[in-house]
Scaffold this motif. Structure first.
Motif, PDB file in Angstrom:
ATOM      1  N   SER A 271     -39.759  23.058 -30.580  1.00 46.57           N
ATOM      2  CA  SER A 271     -39.716  24.077 -31.626  1.00 46.57           C
ATOM      3  C   SER A 271     -41.130  24.481 -32.024  1.00 46.57           C
ATOM      4  O   SER A 271     -42.089  23.773 -31.717  1.00 46.57           O
ATOM      5  CB  SER A 271     -38.990  23.531 -32.858  1.00 46.57           C
ATOM      6  OG  SER A 271     -37.671  23.177 -32.537  1.00 46.57           O
TER       7      SER A 271
ATOM      8  N   ILE B  52     -35.237  32.608 -23.752  1.00 49.07           N
ATOM      9  CA  ILE B  52     -36.190  33.049 -24.774  1.00 49.07           C
ATOM     10  C   ILE B  52     -36.112  34.563 -24.946  1.00 49.07           C
ATOM     11  O   ILE B  52     -36.155  35.308 -23.977  1.00 49.07           O
ATOM     12  CB  ILE B  52     -37.638  32.654 -24.388  1.00 49.07           C
ATOM     13  CG1 ILE B  52     -37.759  31.120 -24.281  1.00 49.07           C
ATOM     14  CG2 ILE B  52     -38.635  33.203 -25.399  1.00 49.07           C
ATOM     15  CD1 ILE B  52     -39.121  30.650 -23.786  1.00 49.07           C
TER      16      ILE B  52
ATOM     17  N   TYR C 264     -43.109  35.627 -20.219  1.00 52.40           N
ATOM     18  CA  TYR C 264     -42.984  34.696 -21.347  1.00 52.40           C
ATOM     19  C   TYR C 264     -41.539  34.583 -21.822  1.00 52.40           C
ATOM     20  O   TYR C 264     -41.166  33.616 -22.475  1.00 52.40           O
ATOM     21  CB  TYR C 264     -43.815  35.162 -22.548  1.00 52.40           C
ATOM     22  CG  TYR C 264     -45.297  35.273 -22.318  1.00 52.40           C
ATOM     23  CD1 TYR C 264     -45.931  34.605 -21.264  1.00 52.40           C
ATOM     24  CD2 TYR C 264     -46.100  36.045 -23.166  1.00 52.40           C
ATOM     25  CE1 TYR C 264     -47.295  34.712 -21.066  1.00 52.40           C
ATOM     26  CE2 TYR C 264     -47.466  36.143 -22.980  1.00 52.40           C
ATOM     27  CZ  TYR C 264     -48.051  35.487 -21.940  1.00 52.40           C
ATOM     28  OH  TYR C 264     -49.411  35.592 -21.757  1.00 52.40           O
TER      29      TYR C 264
ATOM     30  N   GLU D 203     -46.183  29.485 -27.170  1.00 54.42           N
ATOM     31  CA  GLU D 203     -44.856  29.324 -27.772  1.00 54.42           C
ATOM     32  C   GLU D 203     -43.775  29.304 -26.697  1.00 54.42           C
ATOM     33  O   GLU D 203     -42.828  28.524 -26.758  1.00 54.42           O
ATOM     34  CB  GLU D 203     -44.594  30.439 -28.793  1.00 54.42           C
ATOM     35  CG  GLU D 203     -45.504  30.333 -30.009  1.00 54.42           C
ATOM     36  CD  GLU D 203     -45.207  31.367 -31.091  1.00 54.42           C
ATOM     37  OE1 GLU D 203     -45.947  31.396 -32.093  1.00 54.42           O
ATOM     38  OE2 GLU D 203     -44.244  32.143 -30.939  1.00 54.42           O
ATOM     39  N   SER D 204     -43.946  30.192 -25.702  1.00 56.12           N
ATOM     40  CA  SER D 204     -43.007  30.218 -24.586  1.00 56.12           C
ATOM     41  C   SER D 204     -43.030  28.875 -23.862  1.00 56.12           C
ATOM     42  O   SER D 204     -41.988  28.302 -23.541  1.00 56.12           O
ATOM     43  CB  SER D 204     -43.376  31.360 -23.641  1.00 56.12           C
ATOM     44  OG  SER D 204     -42.546  31.366 -22.518  1.00 56.12           O
TER      45      SER D 204
ATOM     46  N   MET E  53     -41.190  26.278 -25.857  1.00 51.04           N
ATOM     47  CA  MET E  53     -39.744  26.504 -25.861  1.00 51.04           C
ATOM     48  C   MET E  53     -39.105  26.194 -24.500  1.00 51.04           C
ATOM     49  O   MET E  53     -37.975  25.736 -24.445  1.00 51.04           O
ATOM     50  CB  MET E  53     -39.450  27.940 -26.299  1.00 51.04           C
ATOM     51  CG  MET E  53     -39.704  28.128 -27.788  1.00 51.04           C
ATOM     52  SD  MET E  53     -39.671  29.864 -28.281  1.00 51.04           S
ATOM     53  CE  MET E  53     -40.072  29.693 -30.043  1.00 51.04           C
ATOM     54  N   ARG E  54     -39.842  26.444 -23.419  1.00 50.20           N
ATOM     55  CA  ARG E  54     -39.335  26.102 -22.078  1.00 50.20           C
ATOM     56  C   ARG E  54     -39.162  24.587 -21.950  1.00 50.20           C
ATOM     57  O   ARG E  54     -38.440  24.116 -21.082  1.00 50.20           O
ATOM     58  CB  ARG E  54     -40.290  26.596 -20.996  1.00 50.20           C
ATOM     59  CG  ARG E  54     -40.426  28.103 -20.882  1.00 50.20           C
ATOM     60  CD  ARG E  54     -39.294  28.717 -20.084  1.00 50.20           C
ATOM     61  NE  ARG E  54     -39.472  30.164 -19.923  1.00 50.20           N
ATOM     62  CZ  ARG E  54     -38.494  31.044 -20.115  1.00 50.20           C
ATOM     63  NH1 ARG E  54     -37.277  30.655 -20.463  1.00 50.20           N
ATOM     64  NH2 ARG E  54     -38.705  32.330 -19.953  1.00 50.20           N
TER      65      ARG E  54
ATOM     66  N   ILE F 284     -39.603  34.254 -29.582  1.00 46.78           N
ATOM     67  CA  ILE F 284     -41.014  34.476 -29.895  1.00 46.78           C
ATOM     68  C   ILE F 284     -41.095  35.869 -30.488  1.00 46.78           C
ATOM     69  O   ILE F 284     -40.384  36.771 -30.068  1.00 46.78           O
ATOM     70  CB  ILE F 284     -41.944  34.308 -28.674  1.00 46.78           C
ATOM     71  CG1 ILE F 284     -41.538  35.214 -27.505  1.00 46.78           C
ATOM     72  CG2 ILE F 284     -41.944  32.870 -28.201  1.00 46.78           C
ATOM     73  CD1 ILE F 284     -42.480  35.111 -26.291  1.00 46.78           C
TER      74      ILE F 284
END
Lengths: 319, 319, 319
Positions: free
Chosen positions: C67, A41, A96, C58-59, C62-63, A69
């Motif tokens: 999406s 990320i 993050y 969001e992190s 995504m981890r 992000i």
């Protein structure tokens, strides 16, 4: 941990390596992409908006199969208080994201961020400080377009007093052999003494000039920048100066057949659209190269970090 | 290169194909998605905010496993200057993304963008110009809900003078057989002459009406739009007009059992929430269909582009 | 459908399960991630900016290979009208995303959203209402750092009248055995009666105190929050109160060796940076835990929803 804070941190050998990596990244991007950073990320932390730079970094990360992000409004990082320290924000975002791309209005912000970050920091411009990825893509474009940088004649044109890009490019060109630089500017915004002193120390030949057409036919690279209106005492004087540095087809016709015209973009009239179709107009190719350079830097930072973590894990096991 | 600039560019056969593709996209979306656009990047370039439209496009791209770079603030595309040309922005973004979704406040912006873009452009609304994906999802919803469009009776209700969606829908319906249109509006915002002339030329039967309840029981499709307050000389007259066009359960009870109510959303009181549970209330299903139509268009543009690139590469090899 | 609306919805057994899931998520995140939510879309719908909370969610998504579609400007959800109902926005976004993370300025907004949503809703803070993921990550951090929550002594320090986090944490601690709570605040912003009544009912021992140093050496957990300037009649009185609750190294040196200092962040001077390097300073680890807790919640909501859908599909087949 490997941070990208300044173009100066790269020596000649590292630049050559970086440009080779960028070549490979272009090949990857054009042939279905690569999974190199899958699962990683990137945080795009912009304290001032710059959609162009942000898009370029985000595109680079996505071409490597990474995730993003993103905010262009990082001053509002918290709704609760104004004035959380940059250091605290960076520490939190380190948990993050795997890499932080920072754009900030204050000089030195990237370095401050790197001191506390738990992940690599890439400087995407810090005020009047550095914007290393711009310098690197400029240099990469010259090498890619012309085969080599040693021995080239490079003109930089426009407001040279405050133009961060031309200062950086001057410093970077000094790492190469037998480069000649032509500084073309109105009399009230010349290249600063500190830049000239730097070139003097390193034995770089340079000339100062106010007349663009005296040099445009001589050089291999014509690096255009904006003339900034607010530097001039009156609108009339501005127009006179700005009008002197407009690249039209006539000027391009007088250039060497293999010369290139660069511009960090956005342009505001310094290069007429009539020139866009000429093979020497390289500024849109230059913007494209930005993605490849940023792919190379992201890949390098994150792979280096992975290696460090693996070594730490190994050391833990062996203990 | 295949751009989506206007709903008019689709003939009847292409519409049928598009709607079949949208059906397949729905199947894909509901069954674990598809990797069709893995590695591709969509740029959502919005010069005015429209989170609803942006989300719909972004969701469509992600359902196809693509990635998204996004701004609703494209007027700030560069922090350096105001007024970079749209053309320059589009050229640069062409090197960041594989497809550009453009929302702009000026009519004709999408066409201008397509002329310089290195990648497909999809028009997500350009001022008082076109918003083709809205028209296509409206038409798709009618066909999907009612099986066919030929022979239907369609009422359009609200401010018909300035409503972009109802003009586009009128033009699109003219591509079908034996459609009858009812234009229901206050007297001061009737359907424009140019729309009527268009329908006259193509032999489409239409009626103008001010009383909603005279037609609501007759039609297969009731397409509601907002009455805009600023069109009326006084608040009182507005309320009188707006109040005439409010769909409540009583009106719905008087409609055909298989009729449908559509609305481009957002609504502002034209349809009471009490109606939402009725099977004829199709406006949320209509919004859902927008994702499938946009998936189909993104897939089509990008696959066509891939084919072009492959053919170019082949030609290069064979040369 | 499983929504996360309030920290209260979790009983002791569910909290233990959640924390075990969060442990597994941490393992996943540190070992190359997981494809658990590949193909799923999270909508981050923020009606007020909170980049920190948004980035954390969001992190987390995504981890898990999911999406994200995202806005911090949801009040501008439509460019066409102001004042579309939250319910309509949520219904439409339910067709764009598989889970909605909602931040809203009005208490009760998350519950209203959940009533109409077609997908799970996670409350990311609704005005003076709840912010359940903050409470859960606070609690998780205590358990992770200290091994267990039963029997601990916990001090909460700062403005306790309006501090949403300390109220929630108090309620959550009441689910555990033999916890002792110390409320440390200026006299004009004490812990509210309703919180004390809640603890009384459940037999939780608590003390009220104005002097931080009387309790800092006694407790296992020191939970710091901001003193809010606008609560005080004069700047002078504010400074006097705020100055009393500043954690410096001297105070930390007087704490138990295994105690921890927590803070929901951002901080505004309540904890001096000189303390950051002390092992007891757990507030950045706390922020990191937020990602793992949110991963666990996202995974739980979406897997539960998948199961429901699969069962429905099965029932359809068997019918």
């Amino acid at each position: 941990m490997y941070h990208v804070l300044s173009a100066h941190q790269f020596d000649r050998i590292q630049l050559d390596q970086l440009f080779r990596m960028a070549d490979i990244m272009e090949y990857n991007a054009k042939n279905g992409g690569t999974n190199l950073l899958q699962g990683k990320i990137m945080a795009a932390l912009f304290f001032e908006p710059s959609t162009r730079t942000r898009f370029s970094f985000e595109s680079a990360m996505m071409r490597l199969s990474g995730s993003v992000i993103s905010t262009e409004n990082a001053t509002q990082f918290s709704s609760a208080i104004k004035g959380e320290t940059l250091e605290d924000s960076i520490r939190v975002i380190s948990s993050y994201a795997d890499v932080i791309v920072l754009r900030h209005n204050e000089e030195g912000a990237a370095k401050r961020a790197a001191q506390v970050a738990g992940v690599p920091v890439i400087n995407a411009g810090d005020g009047s400080g550095e914007h290393p990825t711009q310098s690197l893509l400029d240099l990469y474009t010259i090498q890619k377009e012309l085969g080599a940088i040693d021995g080239l004649k490079v003109a930089m044109v426009g407001d040279l007093t405050y133009g961060r890009t031309v200062h950086s490019l001057s410093y970077m060109l000094a790492k190469y052999e037998k480069v000649t630089v032509y500084f073309v500017s109105p009399e009230n915004c010349p290249i600063p003494e500190k830049v000239k002193a730097y070139l003097d120390e390193r034995g770089v030949t340079y000339f100062e000039e106010t007349d663009l057409e005296k040099v445009s036919g001589e050089v291999d690279v014509l690096y255009m920048t904006r003339i900034q209106k607010e530097r001039f005492p009156s609108g009339e004087e501005y127009l006179k100066a700005a009008g002197k540095y407009v690249i039209n087809q006539e000027i391009v016709d007088g250039m060497k057949p293999n010369a290139i015209i660069l511009h960090p973009l956005p342009r505001a009239g310094e290069i007429l659209p009539e020139v866009d179709g000429d093979a020497r107009a390289a500024y849109f190719r230059q913007a494209t190269n930005g993605v490849y350079i940023r792919m190379a830097l992201l890949a390098y930072c994150l792979k280096e970090q992975q290696l460090e973590r693996d070594l730490e894990a190994l050391a833990e096991v062996l203990k």
